[in-house]
Design a protein around this motif. Sequence first.
Motif, PDB file in Angstrom:
ATOM      1  N   TYR A   1      36.369  40.921  43.169  1.00 31.58           N
ATOM      2  CA  TYR A   1      37.616  40.322  42.693  1.00 31.58           C
ATOM      3  C   TYR A   1      37.745  38.907  43.268  1.00 31.58           C
ATOM      4  O   TYR A   1      37.950  38.733  44.469  1.00 31.58           O
ATOM      5  N   LEU A   2      37.646  37.897  42.392  1.00 39.17           N
ATOM      6  CA  LEU A   2      37.745  36.494  42.797  1.00 39.17           C
ATOM      7  C   LEU A   2      38.830  35.774  41.992  1.00 39.17           C
ATOM      8  O   LEU A   2      38.786  34.552  41.839  1.00 39.17           O
ATOM      9  N   SER A   3      39.801  36.501  41.496  1.00 37.57           N
ATOM     10  CA  SER A   3      40.868  35.924  40.691  1.00 37.57           C
ATOM     11  C   SER A   3      41.665  34.909  41.504  1.00 37.57           C
ATOM     12  O   SER A   3      41.833  35.045  42.715  1.00 37.57           O
ATOM     13  N   GLY A   4      42.191  33.892  40.806  1.00 30.45           N
ATOM     14  CA  GLY A   4      43.137  32.976  41.428  1.00 30.45           C
ATOM     15  C   GLY A   4      42.564  32.082  42.499  1.00 30.45           C
ATOM     16  O   GLY A   4      43.272  31.702  43.433  1.00 30.45           O
ATOM     17  N   ASN A   5      41.282  31.714  42.393  1.00 35.84           N
ATOM     18  CA  ASN A   5      40.690  30.737  43.296  1.00 35.84           C
ATOM     19  C   ASN A   5      40.556  29.392  42.572  1.00 35.84           C
ATOM     20  O   ASN A   5      41.299  29.121  41.623  1.00 35.84           O
TER      21      ASN A   5
END
Length: 750
Positions: free
Chosen positions: A543-547
């Motif tokens: 999960y790498l959302s919102g970077n």
Amino acid sequence: MEGSQGLSLVLLLPLLLLLGPTWQATGQRCPWTCVCDNSRRHVACRHQNLTEVPNAIPELTQRLDLQGNMLKVIPPAAFQDLPYLTHLDLRHCQVELVAEGAFRGLGRLLLLNLASNRLTALPQEALDGLGSLRRLDLEGNMLEELRPGTFGALGALATLNLARNALVYLPAMAFQGLLRTRWLQLSHNALSVLAPEALAGLPALRRLSLHHNELQALPGLALSQAQGLVHLELGHNPFTYMGEEDGLALPSLRELMLDHGALQALDPRAFAHCPHLHTLDLRGNQLDTLLPLQVPGQLRRLWLQGNPLWCGCQARPLLQWLARARVRSDGTCRGPKRLRGEALDALRPSDLRCPGDGAEEEEEDLAAVRPLGPPSAPKEEDGAAKPCPRVCVCASESRHSGCEGRGLQAVPRGFPNDTQLLDLRQNHFSLVPRAAFPGLGLLVSLHLQHCGIVELEAGALAGLGSLMYLYLSDNQLSGLSAAALEGAPRLGYLYLERNRFLQVPGAALRALPGLFSLHLQDNAVDRLAPGDLAGVQALRWLYLSGNRITQVSPGALGPARELEKLHLDRNQLREVPTEALEGLPALLELQLSGNLLRTLSHEAFRPVGLSLQHLFLNSSGLEQISPGAFSGLGPQLQSLYLQKNQLQALPALPGLSQLELIDLSGNPFRCDCQLLPLHRWLTGLNLRVGATCAAPPRARGQRVKAAAAVFEACPGWAARKAKRTPSARRISMKGRQLGADKVGKERGRL
């Protein structure tokens, strides 16, 4: 005169029938922000930024779709003028409050969907008036507690979905009144405790989903209240042991899923009181040995794949029992070296040797290959009180200890040695020092969220050999070292959301060979580079959302060949990282929504075409999609999300033959001849897709799927229509011939 009036009525009758009694009877028109289907009594007002329910919806409406608006509050009696509603969809409406009596008057409602909103609680009478409701969907909210009586008015409910909320505890009689509920979904919460009577009052319950929670011990007494259970899902919970003393007694149970937990030991009589158990799933645990299970003769399937099974002589009884009881099994040997990788069901008892059988040297590599069990907790003297820090609470029955929100300036010590869950959230220590958790070798879940942590010193987790879940969300970490994590080799779930990471802590991850799920949402990572995931071959969810990711380099994902979920949404990608997707044969879900993609190029998803099931491309600024963009994606794809983009045109997608969901709403489609292939493809789908025309003006608001009149003037329309219905011409000719014969006979009579 009278004859002309009669003729006028005859001519008007078909028109009145076409308009139907639905809208004519009420004298109401369709709200301008909505699309109304007269014949089916459906009204859709999706993604219109509405802040309240439109007040001009026809009274006889049966299905109302309000997805993607900004309602926030559902006031009392919000739908009292729509007594014929059977389906109400309120997904993604930012709902924070449902007032008491909000749905009164909806006595015919069968389905209510409140998923993906912001509800933290439900008032006692919020669901009153829904006596006919069959399905209630509350998935993806922020519910933290359930009050007894909340569902008391839902006597007809068959399915209740509470997955992906924030529930930590189920009180007694939480579901009182649900006399007909057959499926209760509670997965993906943070449940750690179920009151003994939490499931009382569910006489019709047949399926219970409790996977992906924080259950440390089998809540046998609570589960045994649901005597009719047939299918029980308990996977992805940090159980370490199960025994007959847990009290599981389910006379109708046939399928029990205990996969991907932390089981290290299983008492042979753990399921002795489940006489009809047919399938037992123990995949992905830490079992190195397993004794023959003392269950009645119904068991037929025992799944063991992913356990570090030791195939020495101690496994002979298991092998003999599997053959004698005719139980189908899987699993492979982790040791000894001579049998490493061998399928368990391919071995004979004589293949399994002990020291002294001529294979003494095999015992030498036992310690190297066989996983070390957790250290045993020191025995307490009879009657002696277990230790507990003064400001904390230590529950001996659940083996949970907590000091949440106590203003602590340092990590406290002195917890009971058998503690399995330790909650230190919302304190104020910036440093986790070396050996911060002495004597907690049985600890499975550690909560350190919202503590202002800046650093974990080397050796901070020393001695935590059983730790599976580590929560470090909402702190101020900008880095992690391998030395800080080395004391927790079994860590499977690492939560690092909302910290200050500028890059993936690749070096630290090398200390976690069994890492299953990595959460790095809402940090400041700007790229995914080769080496970032080296050493995490077991990783399934990333999960790498919102970077701030602008680039995923080729090869960066390569080490994680077992990856199933990849979330890259809400980043700054300008193209699909096609090359980086090479070497991910197991990928099921790809999240790319909220990026700046604008276009999709040819074969953008080809590397994952054979496995991908769910693709999210919504809110990505898409203006153009190449005709071959989805080439390679085949029958595996089940859902495709393209809503809220800037698409005026879209090619047909005939290769996606097994789609169960496609969302095209919120796009400004131009319904001209260029869109004809899409129209034809959509008419062949038995799905609601949400695609509406924005231009030309005469077509605005019409559904692309139903706007046949718009496309009739396009070249090839008539030929294609005739080609699709070859019998039409034969029927027409046959009709003409019958007519001619009839006329001839009439003339003959004259």
